[in-house]
Design an enzyme around this catalytic site. Sequence first.
Site, PDB file in Angstrom:
ATOM      1  CE1 TYR A 155      26.426  35.222  15.374  1.00 55.03           C
ATOM      2  CE2 TYR A 155      27.675  33.205  15.021  1.00 55.03           C
ATOM      3  CZ  TYR A 155      27.634  34.548  15.332  1.00 55.03           C
ATOM      4  OH  TYR A 155      28.781  35.207  15.603  1.00 55.03           O
ATOM      5  NE  ARG A 187      21.458  38.769  16.661  1.00 49.56           N
ATOM      6  CZ  ARG A 187      22.498  39.530  16.298  1.00 49.56           C
ATOM      7  NH1 ARG A 187      23.719  39.133  16.541  1.00 49.56           N
ATOM      8  NH2 ARG A 187      22.311  40.688  15.721  1.00 49.56           N
ATOM      9  CD  GLN A 225      25.596  51.746  14.993  1.00 49.03           C
ATOM     10  OE1 GLN A 225      26.342  51.473  15.923  1.00 49.03           O
ATOM     11  NE2 GLN A 225      24.617  52.624  15.106  1.00 49.03           N
ATOM     12  CG  ASP A 268      17.401  44.404  10.989  1.00 51.53           C
ATOM     13  OD1 ASP A 268      17.575  45.081   9.960  1.00 51.53           O
ATOM     14  OD2 ASP A 268      17.063  44.917  12.073  1.00 51.53           O
ATOM     15  CG  HIS A 320      28.181  46.665  12.797  1.00 51.13           C
ATOM     16  ND1 HIS A 320      27.561  47.149  13.919  1.00 51.13           N
ATOM     17  CD2 HIS A 320      29.353  47.369  12.698  1.00 51.13           C
ATOM     18  CE1 HIS A 320      28.321  48.091  14.484  1.00 51.13           C
ATOM     19  NE2 HIS A 320      29.398  48.252  13.753  1.00 51.13           N
ATOM     20  CB  CYS A 359      34.489  29.495   4.151  1.00 50.70           C
ATOM     21  SG  CYS A 359      35.805  28.487   4.804  1.00 50.70           S
ATOM     22  CB  CYS A 368      33.260  25.480   4.267  1.00 50.01           C
ATOM     23  SG  CYS A 368      33.764  25.894   2.598  1.00 50.01           S
ATOM     24  CB  CYS A 394      37.895  24.290   2.699  1.00 45.27           C
ATOM     25  SG  CYS A 394      37.276  25.469   3.893  1.00 45.27           S
ATOM     26  N   GLY A 436      17.755  55.550  16.713  1.00 47.97           N
ATOM     27  CA  GLY A 436      17.783  54.279  17.442  1.00 47.97           C
ATOM     28  C   GLY A 436      19.153  53.697  17.686  1.00 47.97           C
TER      29      GLY A 436
HETATM   30  P1  OAD Z   1      22.009  49.700  21.274  1.00 47.39           P
HETATM   31  O1  OAD Z   1      21.231  48.535  21.813  1.00 47.39           O
HETATM   32  O2  OAD Z   1      23.293  50.044  21.915  1.00 47.39           O
HETATM   33  O3  OAD Z   1      21.101  51.015  21.316  1.00 47.39           O
HETATM   34  C1  OAD Z   1      19.776  51.003  20.850  1.00 47.39           C
HETATM   35  C2  OAD Z   1      19.212  52.399  21.030  1.00 47.39           C
HETATM   36  O4  OAD Z   1      17.920  52.407  20.462  1.00 47.39           O
HETATM   37  C3  OAD Z   1      19.057  52.833  22.495  1.00 47.39           C
HETATM   38  O5  OAD Z   1      19.656  54.106  22.671  1.00 47.39           O
HETATM   39  C4  OAD Z   1      17.542  52.892  22.691  1.00 47.39           C
HETATM   40  O6  OAD Z   1      17.160  53.945  23.578  1.00 47.39           O
HETATM   41  C5  OAD Z   1      17.059  53.181  21.286  1.00 47.39           C
HETATM   42  N1  OAD Z   1      15.689  52.742  20.985  1.00 47.39           N
HETATM   43  C6  OAD Z   1      15.002  51.683  21.491  1.00 47.39           C
HETATM   44  N2  OAD Z   1      13.798  51.587  20.936  1.00 47.39           N
HETATM   45  C7  OAD Z   1      13.699  52.602  20.042  1.00 47.39           C
HETATM   46  C8  OAD Z   1      12.685  53.037  19.137  1.00 47.39           C
HETATM   47  N3  OAD Z   1      11.529  52.381  19.027  1.00 47.39           N
HETATM   48  N4  OAD Z   1      12.932  54.108  18.360  1.00 47.39           N
HETATM   49  C9  OAD Z   1      14.116  54.763  18.440  1.00 47.39           C
HETATM   50  N5  OAD Z   1      15.099  54.412  19.281  1.00 47.39           N
HETATM   51  C10 OAD Z   1      14.906  53.337  20.073  1.00 47.39           C
HETATM   52  O7  OAD Z   1      22.163  49.437  19.702  1.00 47.39           O
HETATM   53  P2  OAD Z   1      23.225  50.055  18.682  1.00 47.39           P
HETATM   54  O8  OAD Z   1      23.527  51.464  19.010  1.00 47.39           O
HETATM   55  O9  OAD Z   1      22.727  49.736  17.326  1.00 47.39           O
HETATM   56  O10 OAD Z   1      27.297  45.463  16.969  1.00 47.39           O
HETATM   57  O11 OAD Z   1      24.480  49.151  18.988  1.00 47.39           O
HETATM   58  C11 OAD Z   1      25.588  49.210  18.152  1.00 47.39           C
HETATM   59  C12 OAD Z   1      26.213  47.861  17.974  1.00 47.39           C
HETATM   60  O12 OAD Z   1      26.366  47.209  19.251  1.00 47.39           O
HETATM   61  C13 OAD Z   1      25.385  46.867  17.186  1.00 47.39           C
HETATM   62  O13 OAD Z   1      25.462  47.060  15.791  1.00 47.39           O
HETATM   63  C14 OAD Z   1      25.998  45.568  17.587  1.00 47.39           C
HETATM   64  C15 OAD Z   1      26.120  45.770  19.075  1.00 47.39           C
HETATM   65  O14 OAD Z   1      27.141  45.081  19.703  1.00 47.39           O
HETATM   66  C16 OAD Z   1      27.663  44.320  16.355  1.00 47.39           C
HETATM   67  O15 OAD Z   1      26.953  43.346  16.318  1.00 47.39           O
HETATM   68  C17 OAD Z   1      29.002  44.398  15.721  1.00 47.39           C
END
Ligand code: OAD
Length: 245
Positions: free
Chosen positions: A63, A66, A97, A100, A115, A123, A145, A148, A185
Amino acid sequence: MQRAIELIQESHRPVVFTGAGMSSESGMRTFRGDDGLWREYSPEKLSSLQGLLADPGVVWEWYRMRFMKTAGIVPHIGYEALTWLQKKKKALPVITQNVDGLHLEAGQTDVLELHGSMRSVSCVKKCGYRTPLTDRLVETLPPVCPDCGAILKPDIVLFGEPLDHDTISRAYLLAEECDLMLVIGTSVQVWPAAGIPFTALESGARIIEINPARTELPRSERVVSIRRKAGEILPLLTGLSREIQ
Ligand code: OAD
Protein backbone atom coordinates in the site's frame (compact mmCIF):
# COMPACT_ATOMS: atom_id res chain seq x y z
CA MET A 1 -15.02 9.38 -34.26
CA GLN A 2 -17.50 11.80 -35.83
CA ARG A 3 -20.37 9.54 -34.71
CA ALA A 4 -19.03 9.58 -31.13
CA ILE A 5 -18.81 13.39 -31.14
CA GLU A 6 -22.44 13.59 -32.30
CA LEU A 7 -23.58 11.11 -29.65
CA ILE A 8 -21.99 13.24 -26.94
CA GLN A 9 -23.53 16.44 -28.33
CA GLU A 10 -26.99 14.84 -28.59
CA SER A 11 -27.02 13.10 -25.21
CA HIS A 12 -29.25 14.44 -22.43
CA ARG A 13 -28.25 12.07 -19.62
CA PRO A 14 -24.63 11.04 -20.18
CA VAL A 15 -22.59 9.12 -17.61
CA VAL A 16 -18.87 8.32 -17.44
CA PHE A 17 -17.56 4.93 -16.26
CA THR A 18 -13.78 4.54 -15.83
CA GLY A 19 -11.15 2.00 -14.84
CA ALA A 20 -7.40 1.80 -14.38
CA GLY A 21 -6.62 2.61 -18.03
CA MET A 22 -8.01 6.11 -17.47
CA SER A 23 -5.00 6.80 -15.24
CA SER A 24 -2.28 4.98 -17.15
CA GLU A 25 -1.18 8.10 -19.03
CA SER A 26 -0.77 9.78 -15.62
CA GLY A 27 1.69 7.02 -14.71
CA MET A 28 -0.52 4.55 -12.82
CA ARG A 29 -0.24 0.87 -13.72
CA THR A 30 -3.30 -1.10 -14.76
CA PHE A 31 -4.19 -4.44 -13.11
CA ARG A 32 -4.49 -6.75 -16.10
CA GLY A 33 -2.76 -6.94 -19.47
CA ASP A 34 0.94 -7.38 -20.18
CA ASP A 35 2.17 -4.74 -17.73
CA GLY A 36 -0.66 -5.27 -15.19
CA LEU A 37 -0.01 -5.28 -11.43
CA TRP A 38 -1.71 -8.65 -11.02
CA ARG A 39 0.96 -10.25 -13.27
CA GLU A 40 3.55 -9.35 -10.64
CA TYR A 41 1.62 -9.41 -7.36
CA SER A 42 -1.00 -11.71 -5.87
CA PRO A 43 -4.39 -10.01 -5.42
CA GLU A 44 -5.46 -12.68 -2.89
CA LYS A 45 -2.53 -11.81 -0.64
CA LEU A 46 -2.17 -8.06 -1.17
CA SER A 47 -5.69 -6.93 -1.79
CA SER A 48 -7.76 -8.94 0.65
CA LEU A 49 -8.68 -8.38 4.28
CA GLN A 50 -7.41 -11.88 5.12
CA GLY A 51 -4.03 -11.05 3.54
CA LEU A 52 -3.81 -7.80 5.49
CA LEU A 53 -4.60 -9.46 8.81
CA ALA A 54 -2.23 -12.37 8.15
CA ASP A 55 0.75 -10.28 7.09
CA PRO A 56 0.13 -6.59 7.82
CA GLY A 57 3.76 -5.46 7.42
CA VAL A 58 4.17 -6.94 3.94
CA VAL A 59 0.73 -5.87 2.76
CA TRP A 60 1.30 -2.32 4.04
CA GLU A 61 4.61 -2.17 2.12
CA TRP A 62 2.52 -2.68 -1.00
CA TYR A 63 0.00 0.00 0.00
CA ARG A 64 2.85 2.37 0.82
CA MET A 65 4.33 1.76 -2.64
CA ARG A 66 0.96 2.44 -4.26
CA PHE A 67 0.33 5.48 -2.07
CA MET A 68 3.76 6.98 -2.87
CA LYS A 69 3.01 6.43 -6.54
CA THR A 70 -0.43 8.03 -6.23
CA ALA A 71 1.02 10.99 -4.34
CA GLY A 72 3.29 11.93 -7.25
CA ILE A 73 0.80 11.80 -10.10
CA VAL A 74 -1.42 14.45 -11.64
CA PRO A 75 -4.47 14.18 -13.92
CA HIS A 76 -3.57 14.12 -17.63
CA ILE A 77 -5.33 16.08 -20.37
CA GLY A 78 -8.00 13.36 -20.77
CA TYR A 79 -9.11 14.14 -17.21
CA GLU A 80 -9.19 17.84 -18.03
CA ALA A 81 -11.37 17.02 -21.03
CA LEU A 82 -13.90 15.23 -18.79
CA THR A 83 -13.90 18.17 -16.36
CA TRP A 84 -14.53 20.48 -19.31
CA LEU A 85 -17.39 18.26 -20.57
CA GLN A 86 -18.90 18.15 -17.09
CA LYS A 87 -19.06 21.95 -17.11
CA LYS A 88 -20.73 21.98 -20.54
CA LYS A 89 -23.37 19.34 -19.78
CA LYS A 90 -26.09 19.95 -17.22
CA ALA A 91 -25.07 16.81 -15.37
CA LEU A 92 -22.33 14.26 -15.96
CA PRO A 93 -21.92 11.78 -13.10
CA VAL A 94 -18.59 9.95 -13.08
CA ILE A 95 -18.54 6.35 -11.86
CA THR A 96 -14.99 5.11 -11.29
CA GLN A 97 -13.36 1.89 -10.17
CA ASN A 98 -10.15 3.82 -9.48
CA VAL A 99 -8.90 4.63 -6.00
CA ASP A 100 -6.32 7.25 -7.05
CA GLY A 101 -8.63 10.26 -6.60
CA LEU A 102 -7.66 11.77 -9.98
CA HIS A 103 -11.22 12.57 -11.06
CA LEU A 104 -11.62 14.71 -7.94
CA GLU A 105 -8.16 16.21 -8.32
CA ALA A 106 -9.11 17.22 -11.86
CA GLY A 107 -11.97 19.25 -10.38
CA GLN A 108 -14.81 16.89 -11.26
CA THR A 109 -17.91 16.71 -9.10
CA ASP A 110 -20.49 13.95 -8.62
CA VAL A 111 -17.77 11.28 -8.62
CA LEU A 112 -18.78 7.82 -7.37
CA GLU A 113 -15.66 5.96 -6.20
CA LEU A 114 -16.99 2.40 -6.32
CA HIS A 115 -13.83 0.82 -4.93
CA GLY A 116 -13.13 3.54 -2.36
CA SER A 117 -10.12 5.81 -2.14
CA MET A 118 -6.42 5.68 -1.24
CA ARG A 119 -6.63 9.13 0.31
CA SER A 120 -7.73 7.98 3.76
CA VAL A 121 -7.42 5.02 6.14
CA SER A 122 -9.65 3.65 8.85
CA CYS A 123 -9.57 1.07 11.62
CA VAL A 124 -10.13 -2.56 10.51
CA LYS A 125 -12.20 -3.12 13.65
CA LYS A 126 -14.50 -0.28 12.55
CA CYS A 127 -14.13 1.54 15.88
CA GLY A 128 -14.85 4.77 13.99
CA TYR A 129 -11.27 6.06 13.61
CA ARG A 130 -10.46 7.56 10.19
CA THR A 131 -7.61 9.81 9.08
CA PRO A 132 -5.96 10.99 5.82
CA LEU A 133 -3.30 8.69 4.37
CA THR A 134 -0.11 10.77 4.64
CA ASP A 135 3.65 10.18 4.32
CA ARG A 136 3.88 10.42 8.10
CA LEU A 137 1.31 7.67 8.65
CA VAL A 138 3.34 5.19 6.62
CA GLU A 139 6.71 5.98 8.23
CA THR A 140 6.28 2.97 10.56
CA LEU A 141 4.43 -0.05 9.22
CA PRO A 142 1.85 -1.29 9.78
CA PRO A 143 0.04 1.83 11.04
CA VAL A 144 -2.21 1.13 14.01
CA CYS A 145 -5.35 2.74 15.34
CA PRO A 146 -4.51 5.24 18.12
CA ASP A 147 -7.94 4.62 19.69
CA CYS A 148 -8.13 0.81 19.86
CA GLY A 149 -4.73 -0.52 18.71
CA ALA A 150 -6.07 -2.50 15.74
CA ILE A 151 -4.45 -2.25 12.30
CA LEU A 152 -5.47 0.57 9.97
CA LYS A 153 -6.50 -0.13 6.39
CA PRO A 154 -6.78 2.15 3.36
CA ASP A 155 -10.38 3.08 2.58
CA ILE A 156 -10.41 0.91 -0.50
CA VAL A 157 -12.64 -2.08 -1.09
CA LEU A 158 -10.60 -5.24 -0.66
CA PHE A 159 -11.41 -8.55 -2.32
CA GLY A 160 -14.15 -10.26 -0.34
CA GLU A 161 -15.51 -6.96 1.01
CA PRO A 162 -18.87 -5.57 -0.11
CA LEU A 163 -19.03 -2.30 -2.01
CA ASP A 164 -20.71 0.63 -0.30
CA HIS A 165 -24.41 -0.08 -0.77
CA ASP A 166 -25.56 3.47 -1.55
CA THR A 167 -22.72 4.07 -4.03
CA ILE A 168 -23.22 0.88 -6.06
CA SER A 169 -27.03 1.28 -5.99
CA ARG A 170 -26.79 4.81 -7.37
CA ALA A 171 -24.30 3.67 -10.01
CA TYR A 172 -26.74 1.01 -11.25
CA LEU A 173 -29.59 3.51 -11.21
CA LEU A 174 -27.54 5.93 -13.30
CA ALA A 175 -26.79 3.06 -15.71
CA GLU A 176 -30.52 2.33 -16.06
CA GLU A 177 -31.41 5.98 -16.63
CA CYS A 178 -28.58 7.27 -18.83
CA ASP A 179 -28.85 7.64 -22.60
CA LEU A 180 -25.08 7.50 -23.18
CA MET A 181 -22.22 5.93 -21.24
CA LEU A 182 -18.56 6.69 -21.90
CA VAL A 183 -16.70 3.54 -20.84
CA ILE A 184 -13.03 4.43 -20.51
CA GLY A 185 -10.00 2.29 -19.67
CA THR A 186 -11.63 -0.72 -18.07
CA SER A 187 -11.38 -4.40 -18.96
CA VAL A 188 -15.00 -4.77 -17.69
CA GLN A 189 -14.11 -7.92 -15.77
CA VAL A 190 -14.58 -7.16 -12.08
CA TRP A 191 -18.09 -7.51 -10.72
CA PRO A 192 -20.37 -5.95 -9.62
CA ALA A 193 -18.80 -2.89 -11.33
CA ALA A 194 -18.58 -4.75 -14.66
CA GLY A 195 -22.37 -5.01 -14.78
CA ILE A 196 -22.76 -1.23 -15.04
CA PRO A 197 -22.15 -0.81 -18.81
CA PHE A 198 -24.16 -3.97 -19.55
CA THR A 199 -27.07 -2.53 -17.56
CA ALA A 200 -26.80 0.72 -19.53
CA LEU A 201 -26.92 -1.24 -22.80
CA GLU A 202 -29.86 -3.38 -21.68
CA SER A 203 -31.70 -0.21 -20.65
CA GLY A 204 -31.35 1.23 -24.15
CA ALA A 205 -28.34 3.53 -23.77
CA ARG A 206 -25.55 3.86 -26.28
CA ILE A 207 -21.94 3.32 -25.33
CA ILE A 208 -18.74 4.98 -26.42
CA GLU A 209 -15.85 2.78 -25.39
CA ILE A 210 -12.32 4.21 -25.27
CA ASN A 211 -9.74 1.47 -24.88
CA PRO A 212 -6.79 0.42 -27.06
CA ALA A 213 -7.69 -3.25 -26.42
CA ARG A 214 -10.86 -5.25 -27.04
CA THR A 215 -13.00 -5.94 -23.96
CA GLU A 216 -16.02 -7.98 -22.96
CA LEU A 217 -18.41 -5.36 -24.33
CA PRO A 218 -20.40 -6.72 -27.27
CA ARG A 219 -20.03 -5.63 -30.88
CA SER A 220 -23.29 -3.85 -31.46
CA GLU A 221 -24.53 -0.90 -33.46
CA ARG A 222 -25.15 0.77 -30.09
CA VAL A 223 -21.50 0.46 -29.05
CA VAL A 224 -18.94 2.77 -30.66
CA SER A 225 -15.47 1.47 -29.81
CA ILE A 226 -12.51 3.79 -30.20
CA ARG A 227 -9.31 1.78 -29.92
CA ARG A 228 -7.09 4.62 -28.76
CA LYS A 229 -5.75 6.02 -25.49
CA ALA A 230 -7.95 8.15 -23.23
CA GLY A 231 -5.52 11.08 -23.14
CA GLU A 232 -5.32 11.20 -26.94
CA ILE A 233 -9.00 10.87 -27.67
CA LEU A 234 -10.93 12.66 -24.90
CA PRO A 235 -9.75 16.20 -25.76
CA LEU A 236 -10.91 15.64 -29.37
CA LEU A 237 -14.20 13.99 -28.40
CA THR A 238 -15.25 16.61 -25.89
CA GLY A 239 -14.19 19.66 -27.91
CA LEU A 240 -11.48 20.71 -25.42
CA SER A 241 -8.83 20.57 -28.19
CA ARG A 242 -10.77 23.10 -30.28
CA GLU A 243 -11.19 25.33 -27.23
CA ILE A 244 -7.47 25.51 -26.46
CA GLN A 245 -6.29 26.02 -30.07
P1 OAD B 1 -7.80 -3.48 -15.75
O1 OAD B 1 -6.32 -3.45 -15.48
O2 OAD B 1 -8.50 -4.78 -15.65
O3 OAD B 1 -8.09 -2.91 -17.21
C1 OAD B 1 -7.50 -1.71 -17.66
C2 OAD B 1 -7.98 -1.46 -19.07
O4 OAD B 1 -7.47 -0.20 -19.47
C3 OAD B 1 -7.49 -2.49 -20.10
O5 OAD B 1 -8.60 -2.96 -20.85
C4 OAD B 1 -6.53 -1.68 -20.97
O6 OAD B 1 -6.57 -2.10 -22.34
C5 OAD B 1 -7.07 -0.28 -20.83
N1 OAD B 1 -6.10 0.80 -21.05
C6 OAD B 1 -4.76 0.81 -20.80
N2 OAD B 1 -4.23 1.99 -21.08
C7 OAD B 1 -5.25 2.78 -21.52
C8 OAD B 1 -5.33 4.13 -21.96
N3 OAD B 1 -4.26 4.92 -21.99
N4 OAD B 1 -6.54 4.61 -22.32
C9 OAD B 1 -7.64 3.83 -22.27
N5 OAD B 1 -7.62 2.55 -21.88
C10 OAD B 1 -6.44 2.02 -21.49
O7 OAD B 1 -8.45 -2.36 -14.80
P2 OAD B 1 -9.96 -2.22 -14.31
O8 OAD B 1 -10.91 -2.62 -15.37
O9 OAD B 1 -10.08 -0.86 -13.74
O10 OAD B 1 -10.22 -3.58 -8.10
O11 OAD B 1 -9.99 -3.27 -13.14
C11 OAD B 1 -11.08 -3.31 -12.28
C12 OAD B 1 -10.66 -3.61 -10.88
O12 OAD B 1 -9.74 -4.72 -10.85
C13 OAD B 1 -9.88 -2.50 -10.19
O13 OAD B 1 -10.70 -1.46 -9.71
C14 OAD B 1 -9.22 -3.24 -9.08
C15 OAD B 1 -8.74 -4.47 -9.81
O14 OAD B 1 -8.62 -5.62 -9.05
C16 OAD B 1 -9.98 -3.36 -6.79
O15 OAD B 1 -8.94 -2.92 -6.38
C17 OAD B 1 -11.13 -3.71 -5.92
